[in-house]
Each structure stands twice: as C-alpha cells, then as structure tokens.
Design an enzyme around this catalytic site. Structure first.
Site: not given
Length: 363
Positions: A51, A74, A167, A183, A295
């Site tokens: 704001e 707020c 992998s 991310r 993992g």
C-alpha cells in the site's frame, strides 16, 4: 470491475513470493475514474508494504481513489506505521480487499480503522486465489510452521537414481528450469544430508537471471556430521546456508566459521530431527514458504508428518527399474487406507516431461 483490478493486484503481489519473508507478499492497485493511477507490491525484505509503495507513486492523486489490496491492511506499529492509517491519511475513498489477515495484531482491526474513517470497505474479492497466494504467511501465523511444497522428480517407475546413484539428468532442461522458478518463489529450500553427500548440490537459482532470488538453503544434519566442504560450504557467505541439527551435535562452530547458520531443532526419541520441530524452528526464523527437494527418506518423513501442503511431481519418460533408488523412502504403511492420498490440481507438459501438482486430500 472489482475482480479485474483485484486480479491485477494479485499478480503484482506474486512478484514478492520468496523475497519478502517474514512478511506476506501483498499487491495493491490504486484506481481513480476507472483508470489505474499507481501499482505497488511488497518490496524485497518486506518494506515498504504494497500500500505504501503504491501511495508513494500516486502522491496527491490518491485522494478519493479506490485501493485494491490482496490482504487486509496492517493495523499495528512495527518498523513502520500501519498501512490502514496511511490509506486514511492519503484520502482513499474505498478499499477493496481480497482476504482478512489472521494475525491477531491485525485481524479485523485494519478494516475497523478504515471504516471508522468513513472509508467504504468491500471484502473477499477473489478470496480463494488470495488465500492460496498467502498460504505461507497464513501457515506461519496459524500453524507455527511454513507452508511446504514437496518436489519429486522421477522416472516413469518412481526412481530418482540408478542403482549406482547416477541421477543427472532424469528430467530435461524445461523441467529443470521450472524447478528453479519454484525455488525463486520460496523462502527456503530443504534437503537431507544424504543428498548433499551424494550430489554435492549448490541449490541456487540458475538459468533464469534470478540468481539474486536464491532462497535460504537448509540441510537436515542431526549430528552435523557433514564435512564443511563442498559447494554449499564454499558459497555459505554468498547464499544463506542453515544446518538443522539436534542438541547432541557438537561441531556447530565449524559451520559458523564458514558463514553458515547452525540451527538447533527438536529431536525425536530416537535422536533424529523431528520434522515438526524443524518446521517450527524455521518459522521462528521467519520462513513462510519451504520447498523440499529430498531425497527419498526426507520426502517420506514430511509425508508421514502430514505437513505437505502441495506436491509437485515431475515425471520423465525413462524407466530405471526396481534396483534403482525410489523417490520415497519407507513409509511403514500396512493398509492402503492408511496411505496419504492426494488430489490432482493441474498437469503441465514440459518438453518430454510432465509436471503434475497435487494437494493432500482432507480427512
């Protein structure tokens, strides 16, 4: 018309996701005579608020304008004064708000300040979308934990690596770029010590021009047994690195010396990190949105704890076989009725791969 301008405010607010914690990522649009006169969103680090950002742009034009805000303004004094007071002082005529702030310092009080000043308040415009955007902030306030997105990337048969641990890469470039964007929209990214030991990741945001949006990197290492080497350690002074451990760990100083932050968390009866305790500790540090990348055993632990708010599953068109490493560790589920179930929200094709987003079924 209200929904049109609120949609704009929501889109603006999303710019702050992952970059404004512990504050919510709020958007604000000021409209006068059906014309947008200013736009604002919560700025990096949480200040100024959306704001105030918009009001600074509008100046005197704000008088008698309508403010579209994605969260109740707020009402408490923190590092700055209340946004509700700023809207009153600027002469705003009407405020359209998407959803209410559950924070006890604000909840309903912001609306009360506006209405007592004679400002018309319209509530709950595009509330469902706003609630989804603010899920991390709401979770930290109401559950004392960040919201959790669990990411799994696996083969057609649910494997994340071959039997030898190879992998890279199961998924293709488009899927990996999507992960980096995810991310950037989270406050922190979490992995277990085994992932660090095996893959030596750096867990930053790459290939998008958003390196400055790399989240806090969190590693679960109950005994602080990892050597303070590798890519995470070498970049600890550049990108925040937090190591969650138990009181039993005795090598916290070595991590502090390289610029990391050892974070003591609650332990289970067996001496392992308690997932709920980890989340509470992260929330106490201000984290609102957590991206869990694994993992397999870490992923299983979060599912077992019942704290996953969203599951992002990347599936690649490759088969690895039963001797490969599964994307989920052991659950200990004997009856199918006890297995966690999810409802699919969306499916997206990313080159040769598929991304499906799931939410837990409510019991």
């Amino acid at each position: 018309m209200d929904e049109r301008f609120m949609q704009m405010a929501l889109t603006l607010g999303q710019r702050g996701l992952g970059n404004v914690w512990p504050n919510p990522a709020v958007g604000c649009v000021l409209v006068k005579d059906n014309r947008v006169i200013a736009r604002g969103w919560t700025q990096p680090g949480g200040r100024p608020h959306a704001e105030v950002h918009a009001l600074m742009q509008a100046g005197e034009q704000a008088r008698n304008a309508t403010a579209y805000v994605t969260l109740e303004p707020c009402a408490h004094h923190g590092k700055t004064g209340p946004c509700s007071d700023a809207l009153v002082k600027a002469g705003i005529r009407r405020v359209v708000c998407a959803t209410q702030d559950p924070d006890a310092r604000v909840c309903g009080k912001g609306f009360e300040i506006l209405e007592k000043a004679g400002i018309e308040v319209t509530r709950n415009v595009l509330k469902a979308q706003a609630d989804a955007d603010h899920i991390g902030f709401f979770s930290r306030i109401t559950k004392s934990r960040p919201s959790v997105t669990l990411k799994l990337a696996s083969s057609l048969d649910g494997r994340i690596a071959t039997r030898t641990g190879d992998s890279r890469w199961i998924t293709g470039p488009m899927a990996r770029r999507a992960v980096h964007l995810m991310r950037a929209r989270h406050d922190a990214i979490l992995v277990g010590r085994n992932t660090v030991a095996q893959d030596d990741p750096d867990l930053s945001v790459r290939d998008l021009g958003l390196a400055h949006r790399s989240p806090v990197r969190v590693v679960l290492d109950s005994r602080l047994s990892l050597p303070a080497t590798g890519r995470l350690a070498r970049t600890a002074r550049d990108i925040p690195l937090w190591i969650c451990h138990t009181n039993a760990a005795d090598s916290a100083q070595k991590w502090s010396d390289i610029g990391a932050f050892p974070l003591t968390c609650a332990a289970t009866a067996g001496g392992q990190l308690d997932i709920s305790g980890v989340l509470e500790a992260l929330a106490n540090q201000g984290i609102t949105r957590l991206f869990v990348e694994g993992g397999g055993q870490v992923a299983a632990s979060f599912l077992q704890a019942g704290v996953v708010d969203e599951l992002a599953l990347f599936s690649a068109g490759v088969a690895i076989g039963a001797d490969g490493r599964p994307n989920l560790g052991a659950f200990g589920v004997d009856a199918l009725k006890d297995a966690p179930r999810f409802t699919r929200k969306s499916v997206t094709t990313l080159g040769p791969d598929i991304l499906s987003i799931w939410s837990p079924e409510k019991t």
